[in-house]
Design a protein around this motif. Structure first.
Motif, PDB file in Angstrom:
ATOM      1  N   LEU A  36      -1.625  -1.162  -0.401  1.00 54.21           N
ATOM      2  CA  LEU A  36      -1.204  -1.794   0.839  1.00 54.21           C
ATOM      3  C   LEU A  36      -2.231  -2.832   1.295  1.00 54.21           C
ATOM      4  CD1 LEU A  36      -1.212   1.686   1.465  1.00 54.21           C
ATOM      5  CD2 LEU A  36       0.626   0.822   2.850  1.00 54.21           C
ATOM      6  N   GLN A  37      -1.733  -3.860   1.930  1.00 53.39           N
ATOM      7  CA  GLN A  37      -2.571  -4.726   2.733  1.00 53.39           C
ATOM      8  C   GLN A  37      -2.081  -4.572   4.169  1.00 53.39           C
ATOM      9  OE1 GLN A  37      -3.250  -8.758   1.372  1.00 53.39           O
ATOM     10  NE2 GLN A  37      -2.758  -8.162  -0.714  1.00 53.39           N
ATOM     11  N   GLU A  47      -0.271  -4.194   7.180  1.00 55.62           N
ATOM     12  CA  GLU A  47       1.143  -4.232   7.551  1.00 55.62           C
ATOM     13  C   GLU A  47       2.104  -4.416   6.380  1.00 55.62           C
ATOM     14  OE1 GLU A  47       1.872  -5.855  11.772  1.00 55.62           O
ATOM     15  OE2 GLU A  47       0.356  -7.227  10.958  1.00 55.62           O
ATOM     16  N   ASN A  48       1.592  -4.483   5.180  1.00 51.81           N
ATOM     17  CA  ASN A  48       2.478  -4.698   4.031  1.00 51.81           C
ATOM     18  C   ASN A  48       2.225  -3.697   2.912  1.00 51.81           C
ATOM     19  OD1 ASN A  48       3.905  -7.176   4.813  1.00 51.81           O
ATOM     20  ND2 ASN A  48       1.872  -8.084   4.742  1.00 51.81           N
ATOM     21  N   ILE A  59       2.358  -3.492  -0.901  1.00 49.08           N
ATOM     22  CA  ILE A  59       2.395  -4.461  -1.991  1.00 49.08           C
ATOM     23  C   ILE A  59       2.984  -3.835  -3.261  1.00 49.08           C
ATOM     24  CG2 ILE A  59       1.042  -6.061  -3.391  1.00 49.08           C
ATOM     25  CD1 ILE A  59       1.065  -6.656  -0.356  1.00 49.08           C
ATOM     26  N   GLU A  80       1.653   3.718   5.201  1.00 47.76           N
ATOM     27  CA  GLU A  80       1.621   2.541   6.048  1.00 47.76           C
ATOM     28  C   GLU A  80       0.172   2.145   6.291  1.00 47.76           C
ATOM     29  OE1 GLU A  80       3.490   3.513   9.761  1.00 47.76           O
ATOM     30  OE2 GLU A  80       1.815   4.748  10.417  1.00 47.76           O
ATOM     31  N   LYS A 111      -1.419  -2.905  11.677  1.00 50.10           N
ATOM     32  CA  LYS A 111      -2.349  -3.953  12.071  1.00 50.10           C
ATOM     33  C   LYS A 111      -3.601  -3.360  12.706  1.00 50.10           C
ATOM     34  CE  LYS A 111      -2.351  -8.331  14.603  1.00 50.10           C
ATOM     35  NZ  LYS A 111      -1.572  -9.197  15.519  1.00 50.10           N
TER      36      LYS A 111
END
Lengths: 113, 113
Positions: free
Chosen positions: A49-50, A52-53, A55, A68, A71
């Motif tokens: 993950l990055q 909020e995303n 990947i 999750e 932010k």
């Protein structure tokens, strides 16, 4: 400079309950990875993950597992309706950039009774 | 399926000995090979190798990659009791994530005084 922080370090759940594992990456790191280590097995990639995303979630079971990285706040790995086979050590790792040089936390050990 | 195999699975030596740990891999689209040291808790990064034949060195530890033989070795000279740990080999096989690693099962090294 604190390293990758995971909590709880140990978690015991009964079958059917939910488990929430938290990971705060190193300061300045925006890339987070979750790995699972089953007894007598090597580390297995689950999700990348990055902020909020998600990947890459190719290593995550399709059902009951979700991740999750909001932010604000830590990354969360959530396991719903746990079963005995979910008992494992769950490691979080972070990196500043998209490289293989990962910094691992000390792991969260989940035991399902 | 990508595969990383380490040998030996365990090794017991005395202080001052030199050890060689082996790692072989079968992956599609090889990008890099990494070594980590795990002392009961969090794996810590040792080396990342991308080019064949170039030795990476850090103190008494060194590692080299042989892309023709699809393998790598990790050497530890003049071993100390503090070198006792599990040594993990991992490979990144392309895709969007450099941190998506396939790990071997590890070599357990025990160094006796």
């Amino acid at each position: 400079n604190a390293g990758v922080m995971q909590n709880p370090r140990h978690l015991v759940r009964r079958r059917g309950q939910e488990a929430r594992l938290r990971c705060s990456p190193m300061k300045g790191h925006s890339h987070v990875y979750w790995y699972r280590q089953l007894p007598e097995e090597g580390l297995k990639f689950m999700v990348y993950l990055q902020k909020e995303n998600i990947i890459d979630e190719s290593g995550m079971p399709k059902e009951r597992f979700s991740a999750e990285f909001p932010k604000e706040g830590p990354s969360i790995l959530r396991i719903q309706q746990v079963v005995r086979g979910d008992s494992a050590a769950y490691f979080c790792a972070s990196s500043q950039q998209n490289t293989g040089e990962l910094f691992f936390g000390e792991g969260s050990r989940l035991t399902v009774l | 399926e990508d595969k990383v195999v380490q040998s030996p699975l365990s090794l017991v030596v005395h202080e001052g000995d030199t050890v060689t740990l082996n790692c072989s891999y079968e992956v599609t689209n090889f990008r890099s090979l990494l070594w980590y040291k795990q002392e009961k808790k969090a794996p810590t990064f040792l080396f990342m190798l991308t080019s064949s034949g170039i030795e990476k060195k850090s103190g008494r530890l060194s590692s080299i990659l042989d892309k023709k033989e699809l393998s790598s070795i990790l050497n530890i000279t003049a071993t100390q009791t503090g070198d006792s740990a599990i040594y993990l080999c991992a490979v990144n096989a392309g895709g969007t994530s450099y941190g998506k690693l396939t790990f071997g099962q590890g070599t357990i090294l025990t160094v006796h005084p």
